[in-house]
Design an enzyme around this catalytic site. Structure first.
Site, short mmCIF file in Angstrom:
data_model
loop_
_atom_site.label_atom_id
_atom_site.label_comp_id
_atom_site.label_asym_id
_atom_site.label_seq_id
_atom_site.Cartn_x
_atom_site.Cartn_y
_atom_site.Cartn_z
N LYS A 34 0.62 -1.03 0.08
CA LYS A 34 0.09 -0.36 0.40
C LYS A 34 0.81 1.65 0.08
CE LYS A 34 -1.13 0.10 4.78
NZ LYS A 34 -2.47 0.33 5.55
N ALA A 45 12.95 -3.33 11.69
CA ALA A 45 13.89 -3.85 12.56
C ALA A 45 15.28 -4.04 13.20
CB ALA A 45 13.69 -5.42 12.16
N GLN A 46 15.33 -3.39 14.50
CA GLN A 46 16.50 -3.39 14.50
C GLN A 46 17.87 -4.73 15.07
OE1 GLN A 46 16.97 0.23 17.54
NE2 GLN A 46 15.62 1.27 15.97
N GLY A 47 16.96 -5.01 16.25
CA GLY A 47 17.40 -6.76 16.78
C GLY A 47 18.25 -7.08 16.14
N GLU A 115 19.18 -11.10 23.11
CA GLU A 115 17.89 -10.06 23.81
C GLU A 115 17.18 -10.05 24.83
OE1 GLU A 115 16.31 -7.79 20.56
OE2 GLU A 115 16.81 -8.91 19.37
N ASP A 219 -4.50 -4.59 8.64
CA ASP A 219 -5.51 -4.80 7.31
C ASP A 219 -5.28 -6.49 7.08
OD1 ASP A 219 -5.01 -2.01 7.04
OD2 ASP A 219 -3.72 -2.22 5.55
N HIS A 240 6.78 -2.90 23.10
CA HIS A 240 8.55 -2.53 23.05
C HIS A 240 8.45 -1.72 24.25
CE1 HIS A 240 12.70 -2.43 22.22
NE2 HIS A 240 12.14 -3.58 21.66
N ARG A 286 10.34 -9.61 27.60
CA ARG A 286 9.36 -8.08 27.76
C ARG A 286 8.70 -7.91 28.33
NH1 ARG A 286 9.98 -7.44 20.83
NH2 ARG A 286 12.07 -7.57 21.29
N HIS A 347 4.02 -3.29 20.58
CA HIS A 347 5.37 -3.05 18.91
C HIS A 347 4.79 -4.55 18.05
CE1 HIS A 347 9.72 -4.17 17.86
NE2 HIS A 347 9.72 -5.28 18.51
N ARG A 382 5.95 -12.65 22.02
CA ARG A 382 6.86 -13.45 21.45
C ARG A 382 8.51 -13.31 22.29
NH1 ARG A 382 9.79 -10.50 17.99
NH2 ARG A 382 8.92 -8.62 18.58
N LEU A 388 11.33 -12.64 12.32
CA LEU A 388 11.73 -12.67 11.46
C LEU A 388 12.42 -13.85 10.61
CD1 LEU A 388 14.43 -9.69 11.43
CD2 LEU A 388 12.13 -9.69 10.02
C1 SIN Z 1 14.65 -5.03 19.26
O1 SIN Z 1 15.47 -4.73 18.37
O2 SIN Z 1 14.54 -5.02 19.90
C2 SIN Z 1 12.87 -5.35 18.90
C3 SIN Z 1 13.65 -6.88 18.54
C4 SIN Z 1 12.41 -7.94 17.68
O3 SIN Z 1 11.18 -7.04 18.38
O4 SIN Z 1 12.36 -8.36 18.28
#
Ligand code: SIN
Length: 539
Positions: A34, A45-47, A115, A219, A240, A286, A347, A382, A388
């Site tokens: 979209k 996505a960072q981690g 993490e 959606d 998050h 988390r 998140h 999660r 991912l």
């Molecule tokens: C993060 O980098 O904290 C996010 C990673 C995730 O949500 O799996």
């Protein structure tokens, strides 16, 4: 206008793109998004991506961490299947061109980070912008494939099913494609397909504060549910713990990997509070960290808490977290010398469209993969960086299953009536959209957030029902716009979240309620399932 393809894929994050690449050698793919192709949650996505790639780690340990984070609601067979497919998924990404950080330049070994909730270092990453690197590689690969046609600025309005076409209830029902709004021309196009795949991502925009991109309006969940697909575990919205708290920052995430590398959460007075809540301290799962922050902020009347990594060397911080360092600096915060003000934000949606181990929904020829799906992996919460991984693994499984549905050449597609927009006019009441958009998100944040209660859920539901009446009235009388489609979807998803939360009279994982503060394994160790909407047909 009519477009037909063997596969219709809606969504261009890691799941949708991987699926398209897996099937494109066997048939034609219409890939719909979209916004622009890389405006996805994956891209932010960072981690990293969790997978067992070290000899000191094991599938058993990754599976146990996933089960524990999910408060033992995850399905053990799915957990075992996904974690053991991890190394192959990583290999696929590398073959498509993704480059992960190595221990040192020129080293053979990948750098593995940690993490919350992980008992081992097992997260592959590309510095602190892992998703961007994966998205880049996959987008390059799909753009290079001759069988994949990309449709940007196209938003799905509704699925097309056999039941809708014939105007009669059918069991099983079958998906034939989707009606999709071309945002540039405002035309609704009929996309017919042998197989339709929803990979539309999450629903963070249902909440006032979120670190999701603007596209995350649930959606896929809304259109699948409206078409009759069951949804599961919608009460488990993950917050998050650490997004940047700054008046001008639009919900910028501070990766959990920062805590994985030693950062400490502190109160404004400097007190490191996580040891007061959990033996894993700052690396607790988390849900526990987000609730602890919420509690500290409420107890001390503070607007935020602080994440402190200043005990690490400035060179290390700049090299390991270049994007976070740079972004915070733009907001006037030098993270090498000062703590980062942070707050929790919506998140990740752990529930979604209920699917089997191949990503199939209860509507034939309709698959759901990635965040939009409830696969049984995440349970009540999660585990960080499992999403991912889930995206690639389920893309592969859905691809091999859906190839079975390909009919022989020449392929034929049923004829489908075009979208009926007779009798609608152009709206002169756009305030309905902006007002209700805001009201839904505020209601969800205040009443259906990190801490819930029976009363708050009741209040939220009665407001959402009123809003839905207004939206319905408006929807059928005026020309459809992208904003209206998204508003209708967040209202539907809000209702499904509240309904699921009301069905779970216990506290587990991400669902915490003051009225039922304990976990009740006897009554509630099962998914919360809401069957698809009852289809109504005009006579
Ligand atoms: C993060 O980098 O904290 C996010 C990673 C995730 O949500 O799996």
């Amino acid at each position: 206008m009519n477009i037909t393809s063997d596969f219709l894929v809606i969504g261009t994050g890691i799941a949708g793109l991987s699926y398209a690449l897996k099937v494109a050698d066997q048939g034609t793919v219409a890939l719909v998004t979209k916004r622009e192709i890389d405006v996805t949650a994956t891209n932010l996505a960072q981690g990293g991506i969790a997978a067992v790639t070290s000899t000191t780690d094991s599938f058993e340990s990754h599976a146990e961490d996933t089960m524990a984070a999910g408060a033992y609601l995850s399905h053990p067979d799915i957990v075992n299947m996904v974690v053991s497919a991890g190394p192959k998924a990583i290999n696929d990404l590398i073959e498509w061109g993704a480059k992960f950080s190595r221990r040192e330049d020129n080293s053979e070994e990948y750098d593995l980070t940690r993490e919350g909730g992980h008992s081992h270092r097992r997260i592959l990453h590309a510095k602190d912008a892992t998703g961007k690197e994966i998205e880049r590689a996959l987008v390059d690969a799909v753009k290079a494939h001759k069988n994949i046609q990309i449709y940007e600025q196209h938003i799905a309005v509704d699925l097309i099913t056999e039941a809708k076409l014939r105007k009669q209830l059918m069991q099983p029902n079958r998906c034939l494609g989707a009606y999709i709004l071309d945002k540039k021309t405002n035309q609704i196009i009929t996309f017919g397909a042998g197989v339709t795949v929803l990979a539309t991502g999450g629903a963070g925009k249902v909440y006032l504060y979120t670190c999701n991109p603007d596209i995350a309006t649930g959606d896929g969940v809304a259109i699948a549910w409206r078409a009759g697909a069951a949804v599961a575990n919608m009460e488990f919205m993950q917050f998050h713990p650490t997004t940047l708290y700054h008046p001008h920052a639009k919900s910028f995430l501070i990766s959990e990997a920062v805590r994985g590398e030693g950062a400490i959460l502190r109160r404004r007075d400097g007190h490191p509070f996580m040891p007061d809540y959990h033996h894993l301290r700052d690396l607790a799962p988390r849900d526990i960290v987000a609730r602890a922050i919420d509690n500290e902020m409420k107890k001390h009347g503070d607007d935020c808490v602080f994440l402190d990594i200043t005990h690490k060397s400035a060179d290390y911080i700049r090299d390991r977290f270049p994007m976070i360092y740079q972004t915070c600096l733009e907001y006037g915060i030098d993270i090498t010398t000062e703590s980062i003000p942070v707050v929790p934000a919506a998140h990740y949606l752990c529930g979604g469209i209920q699917v089997n181990s191949s990503g199939e929904t209860c509507i034939e020829h309709l698959f759901a993969i990635g965040e939009v799906a409830s696969t049984g992996l995440h349970g009540a919460n999660r585990l960080a960086s499992n999403s991912l991984l889930e995206g690639v693994v389920f893309a592969e499984r859905a691809a091999s299953k859906s190839l079975e549905y390909l009919t022989d050449e020449p392929r034929t597609f049923p004829s489908i009536d075009p979208w009926d927009s007779s009798g609608v006019t152009k709206s002169n009441e756009d305030v309905v959209v902006s007002h209700n958009w805001d009201e839904i998100r505020r209601t969800m944040w205040n009443y259906v957030g990190i801490v819930r209660s029976d009363k708050r859920l009741r209040w939220a539901m009665s407001r959402i029902h009123l809003i839905q009446e207004e939206i319905d009235d408006y929807y059928w009388n005026f020309h459809i716009t992208s904003d209206l489609v998204e508003l209708r979807n967040i209202a539907t998803v809000a209702e499904l979240i509240i309904q699921s939360a009301q069905m779970r009279a216990e506290s587990r994982g991400l669902h915490y309620t003051l009225d039922h503060p304990k976990r009740d394994d006897r009554k509630f160790r099962h998914d919360t399932v809401i069957p698809g909407a009852t289809l109504k047909f005009e006579q």
